[in-house]
Design a protein around this motif. Sequence first.
Motif, short mmCIF file in Angstrom:
data_model
loop_
_atom_site.label_atom_id
_atom_site.label_comp_id
_atom_site.label_asym_id
_atom_site.label_seq_id
_atom_site.Cartn_x
_atom_site.Cartn_y
_atom_site.Cartn_z
N GLY A 92 1.03 -1.03 0.15
CA GLY A 92 -0.06 -0.07 -0.09
C GLY A 92 0.91 1.30 0.10
O GLY A 92 0.51 2.17 -0.75
N LEU A 93 2.04 1.30 0.55
CA LEU A 93 2.96 2.56 0.85
C LEU A 93 3.71 2.72 -0.39
O LEU A 93 3.72 3.61 -1.08
CB LEU A 93 3.78 2.55 2.11
N VAL A 94 4.40 1.59 -0.72
CA VAL A 94 5.55 1.46 -1.88
C VAL A 94 4.76 1.72 -3.15
O VAL A 94 5.15 2.42 -3.90
CB VAL A 94 6.15 0.40 -1.82
N VAL A 95 3.90 0.67 -3.37
CA VAL A 95 3.17 0.77 -4.75
C VAL A 95 2.39 2.06 -4.89
O VAL A 95 2.58 2.84 -6.03
CB VAL A 95 2.37 -0.51 -4.90
N VAL A 96 1.63 2.46 -4.08
CA VAL A 96 0.94 3.70 -4.31
C VAL A 96 1.78 5.00 -4.42
O VAL A 96 1.39 5.80 -5.04
CB VAL A 96 -0.21 3.86 -3.16
N GLY A 97 2.77 4.89 -3.47
CA GLY A 97 3.80 6.13 -3.54
C GLY A 97 4.31 6.04 -4.89
O GLY A 97 4.60 7.32 -5.32
N LEU A 98 4.91 5.05 -5.57
CA LEU A 98 5.55 5.05 -6.73
C LEU A 98 4.27 5.42 -7.83
O LEU A 98 4.78 6.43 -8.73
CB LEU A 98 6.04 3.66 -7.26
N GLY A 99 3.23 5.17 -7.70
CA GLY A 99 2.32 5.36 -8.73
C GLY A 99 1.82 6.92 -8.64
O GLY A 99 1.72 7.80 -9.61
N MET A 149 5.24 7.55 -0.16
CA MET A 149 5.20 6.61 0.57
C MET A 149 4.83 6.80 2.32
O MET A 149 4.51 5.67 2.74
CB MET A 149 6.50 5.95 0.53
N LEU A 150 5.05 8.01 2.55
CA LEU A 150 4.34 8.49 3.83
C LEU A 150 3.11 9.08 3.72
O LEU A 150 3.04 10.06 2.87
CB LEU A 150 5.40 9.40 4.45
N PRO A 151 2.28 8.57 4.78
CA PRO A 151 0.99 9.36 4.62
C PRO A 151 0.90 10.93 4.65
O PRO A 151 1.57 11.34 5.44
CB PRO A 151 0.23 8.67 5.82
N PHE A 152 0.29 11.23 3.57
CA PHE A 152 0.01 12.79 3.71
C PHE A 152 1.26 13.80 3.49
O PHE A 152 1.22 14.96 3.84
CB PHE A 152 -0.70 13.52 4.96
N THR A 159 6.10 6.21 17.51
CA THR A 159 6.35 5.23 18.36
C THR A 159 7.74 4.69 18.10
O THR A 159 8.62 5.00 19.02
CB THR A 159 5.47 4.28 18.77
N PHE A 160 7.85 3.95 16.89
CA PHE A 160 9.28 3.53 16.52
C PHE A 160 9.73 3.98 15.36
O PHE A 160 10.98 3.52 14.99
CB PHE A 160 8.65 2.04 16.13
N GLY A 161 9.54 5.12 15.02
CA GLY A 161 10.29 5.99 13.80
C GLY A 161 9.53 5.41 12.56
O GLY A 161 8.51 4.83 12.26
N LEU A 162 10.51 5.33 11.64
CA LEU A 162 10.04 4.78 10.20
C LEU A 162 9.75 3.39 10.23
O LEU A 162 8.86 3.13 9.34
CB LEU A 162 11.19 5.26 9.13
N ILE A 163 10.20 2.41 10.93
CA ILE A 163 10.14 1.27 10.73
C ILE A 163 8.51 0.96 11.40
O ILE A 163 7.99 0.11 11.04
CB ILE A 163 11.22 0.17 11.67
#
Length: 360
Positions: free
Chosen positions: A230-237, A266-269, A335-339
């Motif tokens: 959801g993040l990577v594919v949509v971000g590339l699109g 790839m990051l929301p908003f 909470t955990f950063g990028l991961i």
Amino acid sequence: MISRPPDTSSDHPVPPDRLKKQKAASLALYIGLVLLAVWVVRDFIVVVAWAGVVAIALWPLLRKVESNRWFTGRTTLIAAALTLAIALLVVLPVGIGIAQALREAHDLNEWFRSARENGIALPDFIARLPFGAQQISAWWQANLAQPLGDSAAMKGLHNPTVMTLGRRFGARALHAVVVFTFMLVTLFVIFQTGPRLSGALIRGVRRGFGDDGAELLQRMAAAVRGTVSGLVVVGLGEGVLLAVAYFVTGLPHVALLGLITAVAAMLPFCAPITFGLAALWLLAQGSVAAAIGLVVVGSIVVFVAEHFVRPVLIGNSTRLPFLLVLFGILGGAETFGLIGIFVGPALMTVLMVFWTDLVR
């Protein structure tokens, strides 16, 4: 000849109380040693977590390649190829960005020197603003239109604080390179072990927590895989579509801008930040219609991607409501950063399973 003493352990069984104490002591010893081991490798936990996320996302591809008769038994070759592909996907865009920045360094240095000697001229579009033009013009003339060589802001660029920030940035960049290198090594080992690792993990979880634990682990892996998609594919699109918009509106360096937009998306908003800055640049050049068009197109692309495409990709894989997906991504990142972007939805899956079992 010396004879061994007879084994009398069967004649004198261990009392139940002592046996309980021995089991409790063994459990405490195991827990202490495990915590000590985790503390020893604490700096590599993030490395293993990133390698695990990438491996989970590519696991179906790995199994599909291994099932091909041309690659049967060639696990090392498959692991090396997949690891190299991941390395290139990260290194090539970064290299392109650095090369582009170096090409622009000369022009940027000339502009910077001119600004120090002559100041920055007031853009023409400010005078055409519907409101605030007089106030902005006055501030600009007082702060930017004059030579910047003697300004307090320029003098601040040479103070020790800026030098310290530069050293910290270099240290962070070096740390990121080291983490990425160790992540690739870990990823190669995970790919090389292949089905043996996944099978041993499932068997261990099933033995310790039963079939429900094994199913929960598989659903958490599906949540991570769905979040990556959801993040990577949509971000590339989004990056590709907005790169087309950048090209149509006449922006320079379309490929680099599209790449930056894809990473931000790839990051929301975060995508609106990139095309918003691009629209401001167009506005500063006097292209008001192009800036408005870019904002409209970008808003439509981001709205459709964030509210329809991404929730479907993540929600269908995790069987989570959109709100839990959103909370998992944003809360995990905080909470955990990028991961945490990938860990959060997996934890929300645990919460959803617990709630489902509770209300049955």
